[in-house]
Design an enzyme around this catalytic site. Structure first.
Site, mmCIF file in Angstrom:
data_model
loop_
_atom_site.group_PDB
_atom_site.id
_atom_site.type_symbol
_atom_site.label_atom_id
_atom_site.label_comp_id
_atom_site.label_asym_id
_atom_site.label_seq_id
_atom_site.Cartn_x
_atom_site.Cartn_y
_atom_site.Cartn_z
ATOM 1 N N ASP A 16 41.336 38.491 44.247
ATOM 2 C CA ASP A 16 42.235 38.773 45.372
ATOM 3 C C ASP A 16 43.012 37.550 45.831
ATOM 4 O OD1 ASP A 16 41.311 41.382 45.336
ATOM 5 O OD2 ASP A 16 39.743 40.984 46.807
ATOM 6 N N LYS A 19 47.249 37.408 42.558
ATOM 7 C CA LYS A 19 47.725 37.412 41.170
ATOM 8 C C LYS A 19 48.905 38.355 40.985
ATOM 9 C CE LYS A 19 43.486 38.521 40.024
ATOM 10 N NZ LYS A 19 42.727 38.226 41.248
ATOM 11 N N GLY A 43 42.723 45.239 42.130
ATOM 12 C CA GLY A 43 43.746 45.809 43.006
ATOM 13 C C GLY A 43 44.763 44.719 43.224
ATOM 14 N N HIS A 44 45.902 44.827 42.578
ATOM 15 C CA HIS A 44 46.915 43.769 42.614
ATOM 16 C C HIS A 44 48.115 44.252 43.433
ATOM 17 C CE1 HIS A 44 45.238 41.771 38.697
ATOM 18 N NE2 HIS A 44 44.337 41.904 39.658
ATOM 19 N N GLN A 225 40.188 39.843 38.635
ATOM 20 C CA GLN A 225 39.041 39.178 39.280
ATOM 21 C C GLN A 225 39.286 37.660 39.340
ATOM 22 O OE1 GLN A 225 38.083 41.735 36.571
ATOM 23 N NE2 GLN A 225 38.562 42.975 38.325
HETATM 24 P P1 GDP Z 1 45.171 40.041 43.573
HETATM 25 O O1 GDP Z 1 44.035 40.958 43.327
HETATM 26 O O2 GDP Z 1 44.867 38.633 43.145
HETATM 27 O O3 GDP Z 1 46.476 40.515 42.991
HETATM 28 O O4 GDP Z 1 45.357 39.971 45.157
HETATM 29 P P2 GDP Z 1 45.317 41.228 46.188
HETATM 30 O O5 GDP Z 1 46.589 41.983 46.064
HETATM 31 O O6 GDP Z 1 44.047 41.988 46.072
HETATM 32 O O7 GDP Z 1 45.222 40.455 47.567
HETATM 33 C C1 GDP Z 1 46.188 39.576 47.996
HETATM 34 C C2 GDP Z 1 46.715 40.057 49.353
HETATM 35 O O8 GDP Z 1 47.420 39.020 49.982
HETATM 36 C C3 GDP Z 1 47.706 41.197 49.241
HETATM 37 O O9 GDP Z 1 47.591 42.022 50.358
HETATM 38 C C4 GDP Z 1 49.059 40.489 49.228
HETATM 39 O O10 GDP Z 1 50.116 41.312 49.698
HETATM 40 C C5 GDP Z 1 48.780 39.368 50.176
HETATM 41 N N1 GDP Z 1 49.509 38.115 49.918
HETATM 42 C C6 GDP Z 1 49.833 37.546 48.745
HETATM 43 N N2 GDP Z 1 50.400 36.325 48.944
HETATM 44 C C7 GDP Z 1 50.416 36.129 50.274
HETATM 45 C C8 GDP Z 1 50.846 35.044 51.112
HETATM 46 O O11 GDP Z 1 51.290 33.999 50.651
HETATM 47 N N3 GDP Z 1 50.686 35.205 52.460
HETATM 48 C C9 GDP Z 1 50.158 36.330 53.007
HETATM 49 N N4 GDP Z 1 50.045 36.392 54.330
HETATM 50 N N5 GDP Z 1 49.741 37.366 52.244
HETATM 51 C C10 GDP Z 1 49.853 37.264 50.908
HETATM 52 P P1 IMO Z 2 41.151 41.567 41.637
HETATM 53 O O1 IMO Z 2 41.693 41.640 40.220
HETATM 54 C C1 IMO Z 2 37.728 40.849 44.241
HETATM 55 C C2 IMO Z 2 33.812 42.204 42.769
HETATM 56 C C3 IMO Z 2 33.143 43.374 43.477
HETATM 57 C C4 IMO Z 2 31.690 43.032 43.241
HETATM 58 C C5 IMO Z 2 31.683 42.444 41.841
HETATM 59 C C6 IMO Z 2 31.324 43.435 40.737
HETATM 60 O O2 IMO Z 2 41.831 42.483 42.573
HETATM 61 O O3 IMO Z 2 41.112 40.162 42.096
HETATM 62 P P2 IMO Z 2 32.563 45.515 39.635
HETATM 63 O O4 IMO Z 2 33.081 46.780 40.236
HETATM 64 O O5 IMO Z 2 33.588 44.715 38.894
HETATM 65 O O6 IMO Z 2 31.317 45.739 38.807
HETATM 66 O O7 IMO Z 2 32.077 44.627 40.895
HETATM 67 O O8 IMO Z 2 32.994 41.966 41.626
HETATM 68 N N1 IMO Z 2 35.187 42.466 42.286
HETATM 69 C C7 IMO Z 2 36.297 41.968 42.841
HETATM 70 N N2 IMO Z 2 36.462 41.216 43.958
HETATM 71 N N3 IMO Z 2 38.789 41.169 43.473
HETATM 72 C C8 IMO Z 2 38.651 41.889 42.347
HETATM 73 O O9 IMO Z 2 39.654 42.132 41.491
HETATM 74 C C9 IMO Z 2 37.361 42.363 42.007
HETATM 75 N N4 IMO Z 2 36.857 43.105 40.995
HETATM 76 C C10 IMO Z 2 35.532 43.152 41.170
HETATM 77 O O10 IMO Z 2 33.473 43.396 44.847
HETATM 78 O O11 IMO Z 2 31.274 42.012 44.127
HETATM 79 MG MG MG Z 3 42.827 42.337 44.372
#
Ligand code: GDP
Ligand code: IMO
Ligand code: MG
Length: 426
Positions: A16, A19, A43-44, A225
């Site tokens: 999270d 990416k 979840g991207h 991840q």
């Molecule tokens: P990923 O799994 O690595 O793609 O990241 P996620 O989408 O799960 O989580 C990143 C969260 O931070 C999302 O809600 C993005 O919209 C938000 N986000 C990304 N870059 C920034 C930033 O520079 N500032 C803020 N405030 N939010 C951001």
């Molecule tokens: P992105 O790509 C954050 C965590 C779960 C749990 C552990 C194992 O959005 O960064 P799983 O369902 O993979 O067997 O869960 O890994 N986890 C993540 N945490 N971002 C993710 O993906 C994750 N994918 C799995 O919360 O602790």
């Molecule tokens: Mg994510």
């Protein structure tokens, strides 16, 4: 013809990191964007022009018309969730079928894998991993046991193969005394998902990538991840079940190590973790709540609260080493805009022992901090590094020095536009 390169963009902490946002920003520079690990546990989030998308299995390069997107052999895919995700994009006007190829070697997540995920978690009691419940662990276990089903299997005698595997899962569930489940509706949707997937090019993506590289095309491997959730290098057993590190790009796409070019390591200006497991920098006080509130730190997949804390340099340095990170990308800097002081974890301590190296057993360690002044300035409207306050420059310089790695991008908001490229050393 010049030899193409595969650049990797990897989450280097607990996932999270942002990416999805950066892959979307980078896509215009590449010909191909490919996912190499994970599945719908990811979840991207991508935000542009007032629109928001959360991608799970589909690469984040999908919004750029001319680009090929690949779901690689190292991924696991749930046909029903894939169908739901893809249809949402199609309804929003993106033509996927011409630009999304799926590896025949990627493994299928069956509805019973998801039930097994729940059953194994239930059996673990208070040692739950806190999985996303998407069947990730059981599917990768099955791959390693050499009993899994792959995307290519849907092209011939699929029903028979499915029934055999499902029957075996049902037996395991009976053995676990986990029988209170009903997948009737889920299975119908899943089978529709299988038919839907047949409309996509199901290919030998490693051969496609090999050709693309030989033709001098540029490939971006999109991580899922983060390093600390890697099956080998993360906080085992509180990890996911795939290799999320740079080595996973080679195995999960079938590209050779010498094809890897830049390795972008992406991290937040602070730390978060979702699910169970050690997290030495976790804040249980109002500072942690404030980071969660301002950063909207709630899971994109499960909606769970993300655990929050300060930046962890022990984890960052470890991840930079394991992945061979060449450039760092710092996300969500704006979330720290209102803090008078910012702490950074420089080492861990336990029972009188202090270390700045990632220990084997990350349980029970406490973070040792250094305190830096906050910038107390709104970064969200900034468009260039020249506007950065001194304290932010100092924070960046501190991290660069401590990690020996340049920070080349600073993100100051969730939108595509809020991404600032900088000259390291400034
Ligand atoms: P990923 O799994 O690595 O793609 O990241 P996620 O989408 O799960 O989580 C990143 C969260 O931070 C999302 O809600 C993005 O919209 C938000 N986000 C990304 N870059 C920034 C930033 O520079 N500032 C803020 N405030 N939010 C951001
Ligand atoms: P992105 O790509 C954050 C965590 C779960 C749990 C552990 C194992 O959005 O960064 P799983 O369902 O993979 O067997 O869960 O890994 N986890 C993540 N945490 N971002 C993710 O993906 C994750 N994918 C799995 O919360 O602790
Ligand atoms: Mg994510």
């Amino acid at each position: 013809m010049g030899k193409g390169k595969v650049d990797a963009l990897l989450g280097i902490v607990f996932g999270d990191e942002g990416k999805g946002k950066v892959v979307d920003v980078f896509t215009p520079r590449y010909d191909v964007v490919a996912r190499f690990a994970g599945g719908p546990n990811a979840g991207h989030t991508i935000i542009f022009d007032g629109k928001k998308f959360v991608l799970r299995s589909i690469p984040s390069g999908i919004f750029d018309e001319g680009k090929l997107n690949i779901i690689g052999n190292g991924c696991v895919i749930a046909p029903d969730l894939f169908m739901q995700e893809a249809k949402e994009l199609e309804e929003a006007g993106y033509d996927l079928k011409s630009r999304l190829h799926i590896s025949k070697r990627a493994h299928l997540i069956l509805p019973t894998h998801r039930v097994l995920d729940r059953a194994y978690e239930a059996a673990k009691g208070k040692n739950k991993v806190g999985t996303t419940g998407k069947g990730i662990g059981p599917t990768y276990s099955e791959k390693a046991s050499r009993t899994g089903l792959r995307v290519g299997d849907i092209l011939e005698n699929f029903q028979e193969k499915y029934d055999t595997l499902k029957a075996r899962h049902e037996q395991t569930l009976r053995d676990l005394d986990y029988t209170d489940y009903d997948i009737t509706e889920e299975e119908k949707l899943w089978m529709q998902g299988i038919d839907y997937m047949r409309q996509f090019p199901l290919t030998d993506t490693e051969i496609e990538l090999g050709k693309a590289i030989a033709e001098g095309k540029k490939v971006l491997a999109e991580g899922a991840q983060g390093t600390m959730l890697d099956i080998d290098h993360g906080t085992y057993p509180f990890v996911s079940s795939s290799n999320t590190v740079c080595g996973g790009v080679c195995t999960g796409l079938g590209v050779a190590p010498n094809a890897i070019g830049e390795v972008f390591g992406i991290f937040k200006a602070y730390s978060t973790r979702v699910g169970s497991g050690p997290f030495p920098v976790e804040l249980f006080d109002e500072t942690g709540d404030k980071i969660r509130e301002i950063g909207h730190e709630y899971g994109a997949v499960t909606g769970r609260n993300r655990r929050c804390g300060w930046l962890d340099l022990v984890a960052l340095r470890y991840a930079i080493m394991i992945n061979g990170v060449t450039q760092l990308i710092m996300m969500k800097s704006d979330v720290l805009d209102t803090f008078a002081e910012i702490k950074v974890c420089t080492a861990y301590t336990k029972n009188g022992v202090t270390t700045d190296q990632m220990p084997f057993d990350t349980e029970g360690w406490q973070a040792v901090y250094e305190t830096l002044p906050g910038w107390q300035t709104d970064l969200t409207g900034m468009t260039s590094e020249s506007q950065f306050p001194k304290q932010l420059r100092d924070y960046i310089a501190y991290i660069e020095k401590a990690t020996g790695t340049p920070i080349t991008i600073v993100s100051v908001g969730p939108d595509r536009a809020q991404t600032i490229t900088r000259q390291p050393g400034n």
